[in-house]
Structures are given as C-alpha cells and as structure tokens.
Design a protein around this motif. Structure first.
Motif, PDB file in Angstrom:
ATOM      1  N   ALA A 254      43.013  51.836  28.505  1.00 30.64           N
ATOM      2  CA  ALA A 254      43.876  52.829  29.483  1.00 30.64           C
ATOM      3  C   ALA A 254      42.808  53.972  29.845  1.00 30.64           C
ATOM      4  CB  ALA A 254      44.890  52.984  28.580  1.00 30.64           C
ATOM      5  N   ILE A 255      42.020  54.355  28.929  1.00 30.01           N
ATOM      6  CA  ILE A 255      41.000  55.474  28.968  1.00 30.01           C
ATOM      7  C   ILE A 255      40.228  55.023  30.133  1.00 30.01           C
ATOM      8  CG2 ILE A 255      39.136  56.689  28.125  1.00 30.01           C
ATOM      9  CD1 ILE A 255      40.382  56.185  25.168  1.00 30.01           C
ATOM     10  N   VAL A 256      39.639  53.910  29.972  1.00 31.48           N
ATOM     11  CA  VAL A 256      38.335  53.460  30.976  1.00 31.48           C
ATOM     12  C   VAL A 256      38.848  53.273  32.463  1.00 31.48           C
ATOM     13  CG1 VAL A 256      36.468  51.970  31.596  1.00 31.48           C
ATOM     14  CG2 VAL A 256      37.158  52.773  29.204  1.00 31.48           C
ATOM     15  N   LEU A 257      40.111  52.613  32.667  1.00 30.81           N
ATOM     16  CA  LEU A 257      40.451  51.900  33.726  1.00 30.81           C
ATOM     17  C   LEU A 257      40.679  53.156  34.933  1.00 30.81           C
ATOM     18  CD1 LEU A 257      41.180  49.414  35.639  1.00 30.81           C
ATOM     19  CD2 LEU A 257      43.616  49.692  34.849  1.00 30.81           C
TER      20      LEU A 257
ATOM     21  N   THR B 203      38.594  55.218  40.068  1.00 29.98           N
ATOM     22  CA  THR B 203      38.283  56.235  40.809  1.00 29.98           C
ATOM     23  C   THR B 203      36.727  56.038  41.268  1.00 29.98           C
ATOM     24  OG1 THR B 203      39.664  57.501  39.413  1.00 29.98           O
ATOM     25  CG2 THR B 203      37.963  58.663  40.826  1.00 29.98           C
ATOM     26  N   LYS B 204      35.846  55.737  40.426  1.00 33.24           N
ATOM     27  CA  LYS B 204      34.633  55.387  40.889  1.00 33.24           C
ATOM     28  C   LYS B 204      34.363  54.373  41.785  1.00 33.24           C
ATOM     29  CE  LYS B 204      29.895  55.318  40.475  1.00 33.24           C
ATOM     30  NZ  LYS B 204      29.123  56.403  40.948  1.00 33.24           N
ATOM     31  N   MET B 205      35.267  53.298  42.094  1.00 32.67           N
ATOM     32  CA  MET B 205      35.216  52.095  42.669  1.00 32.67           C
ATOM     33  C   MET B 205      36.021  52.537  43.802  1.00 32.67           C
ATOM     34  SD  MET B 205      32.945  49.979  41.969  1.00 32.67           S
ATOM     35  CE  MET B 205      31.800  51.201  41.115  1.00 32.67           C
ATOM     36  N   LYS B 206      36.589  53.651  44.300  1.00 32.64           N
ATOM     37  CA  LYS B 206      37.673  53.860  45.157  1.00 32.64           C
ATOM     38  C   LYS B 206      37.024  53.419  46.399  1.00 32.64           C
ATOM     39  CE  LYS B 206      39.847  57.987  44.848  1.00 32.64           C
ATOM     40  NZ  LYS B 206      40.184  59.352  45.223  1.00 32.64           N
ATOM     41  N   GLU B 207      35.775  53.564  46.954  1.00 32.25           N
ATOM     42  CA  GLU B 207      35.436  52.814  48.356  1.00 32.25           C
ATOM     43  C   GLU B 207      35.250  51.377  48.217  1.00 32.25           C
ATOM     44  OE1 GLU B 207      35.069  54.533  51.088  1.00 32.25           O
ATOM     45  OE2 GLU B 207      36.141  56.193  49.919  1.00 32.25           O
ATOM     46  N   GLN B 208      34.488  51.048  47.115  1.00 40.74           N
ATOM     47  CA  GLN B 208      34.075  49.537  47.541  1.00 40.74           C
ATOM     48  C   GLN B 208      35.327  48.694  47.240  1.00 40.74           C
ATOM     49  OE1 GLN B 208      32.635  51.969  45.537  1.00 40.74           O
ATOM     50  NE2 GLN B 208      30.697  51.280  44.559  1.00 40.74           N
TER      51      GLN B 208
ATOM     52  N   GLU C 264      40.061  48.105  49.599  1.00 42.96           N
ATOM     53  CA  GLU C 264      41.092  47.117  50.408  1.00 42.96           C
ATOM     54  C   GLU C 264      42.276  46.679  49.249  1.00 42.96           C
ATOM     55  OE1 GLU C 264      40.937  43.331  53.246  1.00 42.96           O
ATOM     56  OE2 GLU C 264      39.259  44.480  52.858  1.00 42.96           O
ATOM     57  N   LYS C 265      41.711  46.415  47.975  1.00 45.49           N
ATOM     58  CA  LYS C 265      42.576  45.752  47.060  1.00 45.49           C
ATOM     59  C   LYS C 265      43.250  46.951  46.288  1.00 45.49           C
ATOM     60  CE  LYS C 265      43.395  41.690  45.941  1.00 45.49           C
ATOM     61  NZ  LYS C 265      42.849  40.715  44.905  1.00 45.49           N
ATOM     62  N   LEU C 266      42.474  48.236  46.605  1.00 45.64           N
ATOM     63  CA  LEU C 266      43.408  49.326  45.960  1.00 45.64           C
ATOM     64  C   LEU C 266      44.928  49.827  46.746  1.00 45.64           C
ATOM     65  CD1 LEU C 266      41.064  51.908  44.579  1.00 45.64           C
ATOM     66  CD2 LEU C 266      43.036  51.070  43.379  1.00 45.64           C
ATOM     67  N   LEU C 267      44.445  49.769  48.229  1.00 46.23           N
ATOM     68  CA  LEU C 267      45.473  50.067  49.122  1.00 46.23           C
ATOM     69  C   LEU C 267      46.611  48.903  48.951  1.00 46.23           C
ATOM     70  CD1 LEU C 267      43.507  51.143  52.009  1.00 46.23           C
ATOM     71  CD2 LEU C 267      45.124  52.521  50.587  1.00 46.23           C
ATOM     72  N   GLN C 268      46.427  47.703  48.665  1.00 46.60           N
ATOM     73  CA  GLN C 268      47.520  46.717  48.581  1.00 46.60           C
ATOM     74  C   GLN C 268      48.125  46.634  47.231  1.00 46.60           C
ATOM     75  OE1 GLN C 268      45.919  42.492  48.816  1.00 46.60           O
ATOM     76  NE2 GLN C 268      47.354  41.673  47.681  1.00 46.60           N
ATOM     77  N   TYR C 269      47.271  47.096  46.287  1.00 47.32           N
ATOM     78  CA  TYR C 269      47.914  47.419  44.874  1.00 47.32           C
ATOM     79  C   TYR C 269      48.899  48.782  44.848  1.00 47.32           C
ATOM     80  CZ  TYR C 269      47.857  49.573  40.087  1.00 47.32           C
ATOM     81  OH  TYR C 269      48.187  49.907  38.974  1.00 47.32           O
TER      82      TYR C 269
ATOM     83  N   VAL D   1      27.212  45.430  33.414  1.00 46.19           N
ATOM     84  CA  VAL D   1      28.326  45.810  32.800  1.00 46.19           C
ATOM     85  C   VAL D   1      29.448  44.686  32.895  1.00 46.19           C
ATOM     86  CG1 VAL D   1      30.095  47.737  32.392  1.00 46.19           C
ATOM     87  CG2 VAL D   1      27.793  48.110  33.499  1.00 46.19           C
ATOM     88  N   GLY D   2      30.108  44.586  33.983  1.00 49.94           N
ATOM     89  CA  GLY D   2      31.168  43.443  34.279  1.00 49.94           C
ATOM     90  C   GLY D   2      30.359  42.330  34.781  1.00 49.94           C
ATOM     91  N   MET D   3      31.302  41.536  35.490  1.00 51.64           N
ATOM     92  CA  MET D   3      30.776  40.387  36.299  1.00 51.64           C
ATOM     93  C   MET D   3      30.515  40.535  37.683  1.00 51.64           C
ATOM     94  SD  MET D   3      33.660  37.674  34.554  1.00 51.64           S
ATOM     95  CE  MET D   3      33.061  36.375  35.594  1.00 51.64           C
ATOM     96  N   LEU D   4      31.022  41.886  38.129  1.00 53.42           N
ATOM     97  CA  LEU D   4      30.507  42.207  39.495  1.00 53.42           C
ATOM     98  C   LEU D   4      29.401  43.240  39.626  1.00 53.42           C
ATOM     99  CD1 LEU D   4      34.100  42.456  40.760  1.00 53.42           C
ATOM    100  CD2 LEU D   4      32.702  40.336  41.056  1.00 53.42           C
ATOM    101  N   PRO D   5      28.543  42.971  40.574  1.00 54.19           N
ATOM    102  CA  PRO D   5      27.521  43.995  40.617  1.00 54.19           C
ATOM    103  C   PRO D   5      28.064  45.688  40.920  1.00 54.19           C
ATOM    104  CG  PRO D   5      27.303  42.541  42.506  1.00 54.19           C
ATOM    105  CD  PRO D   5      28.757  41.947  41.708  1.00 54.19           C
ATOM    106  N   ASP D   6      29.116  45.832  41.290  1.00 53.93           N
ATOM    107  CA  ASP D   6      29.439  46.964  41.959  1.00 53.93           C
ATOM    108  C   ASP D   6      29.356  47.973  40.941  1.00 53.93           C
ATOM    109  OD1 ASP D   6      31.707  46.056  40.762  1.00 53.93           O
ATOM    110  OD2 ASP D   6      33.242  46.334  42.542  1.00 53.93           O
ATOM    111  N   VAL D   7      29.851  47.671  39.660  1.00 57.31           N
ATOM    112  CA  VAL D   7      29.754  48.684  38.262  1.00 57.31           C
ATOM    113  C   VAL D   7      28.304  48.379  37.926  1.00 57.31           C
ATOM    114  CG1 VAL D   7      30.717  49.447  36.257  1.00 57.31           C
ATOM    115  CG2 VAL D   7      32.203  48.484  38.233  1.00 57.31           C
TER     116      VAL D   7
END
Lengths: 384, 384
Positions: free
Chosen positions: B285-288, B293-298, B301-306, B365-371
């Motif tokens: 809940a802290i990190v997400l 916010t950091k990934m807002k651009e990348q 599309e999914k953020l707008l759907q969400y 970090v995760g499984m995607l290169p964006d972070v």
C-alpha cells in the motif's frame, strides 16, 4: 454463496503455433487414436500440423464424428480402441468431436451390457482412456471440462454425461485453427458461449460478486467481439483469441461455483436439435428469450442486474428494464446472423406438443424448480 | 494476447464445515506433518476441527512458523520430515504457513549443499512432499498456486520460489476460520489481494478483455467488501466468503494468462518488510501509489481504463483522471486502516538509500523493464 468443490486439472496450451508442442504432453510410446469430423482439418492444415507434431508416435485415425455426435458412430471408434490397444485419444475438432471422444474414452472400459446406459441411466464411469484435445472451434467449452453430450440417432435422444476422469490432460487452443471456419460456425460458437454463461448467471442472487462479475465480463466480451468477428473480412487473431478464451472460460466450471445454475434452455434446445436438426446454438437463441420472459418475475433481481451491468439499462420501470434486457439479448443473437424464431426453422405447434409431452413424461426441465415441465409449451409457443 | 500455458490442479473445498472432509482427500495411511503458526488455531477451534477430521491418521505437528516465514525455522521442520518419514504436509494457517510449508516440501528432497539455493539460485526442484492446505486467512493466494516467499533472517533476504510440484493437492477454504482474526489481518488481506491483481492488470494493454474484466471484477469486489468487513461488528459469512474467494482468484494464475505482469511493487515491498518488519500488505500500500505515479506516462492506457471501469472516473484530462485513480487507490487502502506513507512507519532516507542500492546491485526490479533499479529511490522518496 453456497459451498462448493472446484477442480479443473486441464492444462491449456494457448496461442499460435502451440500444436507443435503436442509431443511434450503425450506419454512417449502412447498408441494414439486421433479422432475428427468431416475432414476440414485436412484442408486447413491442422491435420498436417498434428501429424508433424506426432511423427514419433503410432497414430491411428477415426474420422466422421458428426455434429451432435451419434452414439452409433462413436461405438465404432470404441471397437477400434478396444481392438487396437489404443491408450491415448486425441480429438481434433470442435465440441462435437471432443464430446464424442470423451464418450469413447468412457465407453471403452464400460462393463455393463449397453454403453448407452452411461447417458440414459447415468451409469457410473470408473475408468476411462486418457485424452488430450486440439480445439478448432470455440463454442462448447468441452476442451476444459469433463462433460459431453451425445445423441442416439435411433431414438432422437440427446443426453449429457460427465466424470472427472474425462477431463482432457491438456487442450491446445490455437485461435488460428478457426480461420477457415464458415462464419456460421463462429457465430454459433459466440451464441453457445453466451448462453452457457447465462445458464450459470441469470438465475438467483446468492451474494457471489466474483462469479457474477466474471460472468458479466464474459458476456460483455462476447458482445464486443461478436460483431468484430462478423465485420472483419479476414480473421483477426486477437478477435479469434478472445472469442476462444471466452468460450473456454464460459464452461470450465469456474463461474458456476457456489451459485445456482439452470440449464433449462439447453434441455429444451436439445429437443429442437434432436427432432429438427437445428444447430445447437440456434436452438439456445430461440429458447432463451422465451424462458427469460416466462421467468421475468422469479428471476427479476438477476435480470435487473444483467440489464444494468451488461446492457447499461438504467431507465424505466423494473418491468421495462427487464423486457428491454431480454430484447437486447435477442437482438444480439440476431445481430450475429441467428434466426431466433421457431417459425424461421419451420417448427410448428405439433412439434411443440411432442417436445412438451417428452418433458412432462420426464418430469423436470433444468436444474431449478422454477421452470416446470408444464411451462415448456408456453415457452416454445412464445417463440413461434 | 500473448501465448500462454495454464495449469492449476488444486482442488478447492470451499465453505463452512469443509474441514470435516479432509480425510476424503489425504491418502489413507499417510504420515502427516501438520504445520501452523503461533497457535491461534488452538484458540479458535480450527485445530480441534482438523484433528477430529484426521483422527484415523498418524499426525505430527510443527508449530511456530512466523509471518514472513524464516528459512531457519523451516529447516527445523525439514529435519522432522526427513527423520520421521512424513509423506504428507498439511499447513493450517495463512500465506506464511502455506508458503513456508511449500518450502519444506521442496527442501526435503533437495540434494544440493544448501537448501537456501532453492531461493537464492533458483535451484531446480525435482521432487516434493505432497501437501494439502487448510486456509485460515484470505490474502496471499498461496492456497491455489505453486509459489511462495521465504525470508532468511540472517541476511534479511526475502525471496520467491515456485514449482508445479508445489501445488497443494487440495485447499480447504472455510470462511468461518477467519472469524477470530484481528481486523488488521483481514484488511491486510484485502490490500494484499488488491495489489496482487494490480501487479497483473495495471501494466500494458495486450487486447485481453476477459483477463481485464476478471481483474476489474476482483478489484470492484474488494472495494465493495472491504468496508463491509470493517463496518460489521460481528463477522458476516458472505462478506468473509467473498473476500476469501477474491483473494484466491487474485493469484491462482488465471488473470495473468497472456498478459504482461509486473511485480515491481512486491519486490520493493519485500525489502521494506525485510529491513523494517512492516506487514507485507502495508508495504504494498505504501509502494503502489508511488510506482503508479512514476509510471503514469508508460502505463497511461491501462491507468485510464482502471480509472473508468474501477473508479468510474470519466471527467477531466487524461492526467487528471490518472491522478485521481491513483489517489482513490491510496484512499481505499487508508479506508481499511492502512497507513500508506513511509513516515508513518519511521522509515527515512537512509533506508531508502540502502534499499535502492540493493536493487542497483541486483540490476532489476519487477518483470517489466519500465521500472528500473535506478527508479526505486524516486518511487520511495515520493512516499516519505
């Protein structure tokens, strides 16, 4: 939500090119009987892909499994399995080939006098031949469940059977295998999947928001993807992939967990197929609007939820919203080219009387008591 | 959608009273090691229910599996399994007990020098002790997947492992077992399940409407059921049942099929738990909100759907809708009593530097290169 047991061990191999992986999932040295239908897989390249993937195996073939597979046909395959020592069945086709092959798997080891008792008397299945499947038509969900429907041509009886032993060990779902299908089979598949969802969703509320939203998600996807399938001149991979996954998820048991399922539409539809040879999905599209109209009071709460969440209907009285939701449902079936009236298929009152009588003798329709045998006539008459 | 393989053979036994059926699902004559945590199951009656169901079996016990289960603790159980000839493991508890017991199952037959290599070097698991589970806390989804997370206390490393051999043969999900939990554990479970869904959903569109709608359905259910759990003075069965089924479905593999998953929030969160002992769900809940916010651009599309489908946000510019959706997400976490800032947990810049450095050394970090590893500092600093 009600208590439930969920178990579905089918491995799904989804995507383009996946047929090539078949050999990773069938025991080495297995003696395979590959079953299929009318031979379209020889024209569209699927047969060759399967044979290439299985070149290290001993593969026998059984073709000619018809739509609404016949007990009489399938028993010929049972003889082959018994005589040739087949130990793995590989249906390559749609729901009829898969359902039929599940019956072959169960009938091979059946020790009673008449293998038809597996359906007619729900005789217990205690052993079955292993099977895996290559799906070439998205519709019935047979690729990820343990049931099937078989027809006895001699008596025009179409009955269901099932057993956890009949789960495919794996199913290959390559959306590209559906590219050569006539549009009628694609749209039949869409309607079949849609009504599968409705049978498990449009009943009574039991406080099951996850199951409800999954069901609604499948309906919304079918409503979106159906017209896209109709509109595209050449098959679109993503469209076919989404239709295929929707149809699989519609009947793999998941959305029915803990909720009240019906299946009355299917039971009535099966009779229309058995007596008149009408495509399975078309019978569902004929029956469902009539059944929902008859159940408008009893199933009102779920109908209103369906109206709002699936069709975005929020204006009007309760009755108006329910009526409009049923109308939208029928219009959706029509929009993918399905003729939804009995008259469109030359079925008249005499046939309704025969079918109605069959249900009255049987004493039940679906799995819920709200649709009574005595209601079948009224439901079908509303669809003339 | 991308190609995928789906396989999940866990049998789910869901509902009140289901613990009594345990004996139907464990091989007769099995020598069982029942594992659990701090002993709360002895106070709430679950221990007695399990023992009654297993009265015909030889049952040994191993208690004391802590939250974020320690490799050091679990290795003591491995010794017991090896020495006592245990052939069935039965974790009774939440995700920590289940994860820890999966590790015991894998480590028992590990032939390398150091069982920690199963996590640190992802050493291959080739054999495991069979296990079935009794879940008493809805959160991690461990009851219907084949993975786990274990912490080495000595080095403060928290790492994941998994193998299809570690699927439980069955999991009993009786919502009544959660009645005696403190509200903090219920709400942690809600947030954990929510972020599990987000890790698989809030990434990049791949034309996967079924998976998207299933994910959204789980999020909407958690948003509805969370406040109900908080509000009810006595536990409500349907509420607990819906939370339990949501948490299971959130991480049984289904919604991640064919889509791009992330898990960067978890990776960063694990470090906060490892260094500061903050509850797993709280770290998420802290990190997400910072990560989104950091990934807002990348991930726009999914953020707008969400924003639209989950939070019904349809007004404003793209940026305003994304920002509001992230804000609503954080407010939801806060509404179930979670403190979502690092400062609330006495974590400051020095700790951010240490964690950031660990990721830079690790290189991902995760499984995607964006972070990127270099982004971790900025993400955490935005959460001070």
């Amino acid at each position: 939500m009600e208590n439930f047991d969920f178990f579905n061990p089918v491995k799904i191999l989804f995507g383009k090119g996946k047929i090539a992986e078949l050999g990773n999932h069938i025991p080495k040295g297995a003696k395979i009987l590959m079953t299929y239908g009318g031979g379209s897989i020889k024209k569209n390249g699927v047969y060759d892909q399967v044979m290439e993937a299985l070149k290290d195996y001993d593969v026998k073939e059984f073709s000619g499994i018809e739509p609404n597979p016949h007990f009489e046909t399938l028993m010929k395959a049972v003889e082959i399995v018994r005589n040739e020592g087949i130990d793995f069945l590989l249906p390559v086709g749609g729901g009829s080939v898969l359902d039929g092959t599940k019956f072959i798997a169960a009938a091979t080891y059946y020790e009673g006098e008449d293998e038809w008792d597996i359906l007619a008397k729900r005789a217990k299945i205690t052993k079955a031949v292993d099977l895996g499947a290559v799906l070439t038509l998205a519709a019935t969900g047979s690729e990820m469940n343990s049931g099937g429907v078989v027809t006895k041509a001699a008596t025009k009886e179409k009955l269901a059977f099932g057993n956890p032993l009949l789960f495919p060990k794996f199913s290959v779902l390559d959306p590209e295998t559906t590219y050569s299908l006539p549009m009628r089979q694609i749209t039949n598949g869409i309607v079949d999947a849609y009504v599968h969802v409705m049978e498990q969703y449009l009943t009574y509320p039991v406080n099951s928001p996850v199951q409800d939203r999954f069901a609604e998600g499948l309906l919304l996807t079918l409503i979106e993807e159906g017209p896209k399938a109709m509109a595209s001149e050449t098959p679109d991979y993503e469209n076919r992939a989404n239709l295929m996954w929707s149809a699989t998820m519609a009947l793999n048991g998941l959305i029915s967990m803990g909720v009240k399922s019906d299946w009355a539409t299917h039971m009535i539809g099966h009779e229309l197929t058995a007596f008149h040879g009408i495509d399975h999905a078309v019978t569902l599209a004929i029956v469902l609007p009539g059944l929902l109209t008859k159940m408008k009071e009893q199933r009102g709460e779920k109908l209103l939820q369906y109206a709002e969440r699936v069709w975005n209907i929020t204006e009007g009285t309760d009755d108006e919203r329910k009526t409009l939701a049923i109308q939208k449902t029928e219009e959706f079936f029509q929009s993918v080219g399905i003729a939804t009236r009995l008259g469109d298929h030359n079925v008249g009152q005499d046939s309704i009387d025969t079918i109605s009588q069959r249900f009255i003798e049987r004493g039940y329709v679906g799995m819920l008591p709200d649709v009574a045998a005595a209601d079948v006539a009224e439901i079908l008459e509303s669809r003339l």
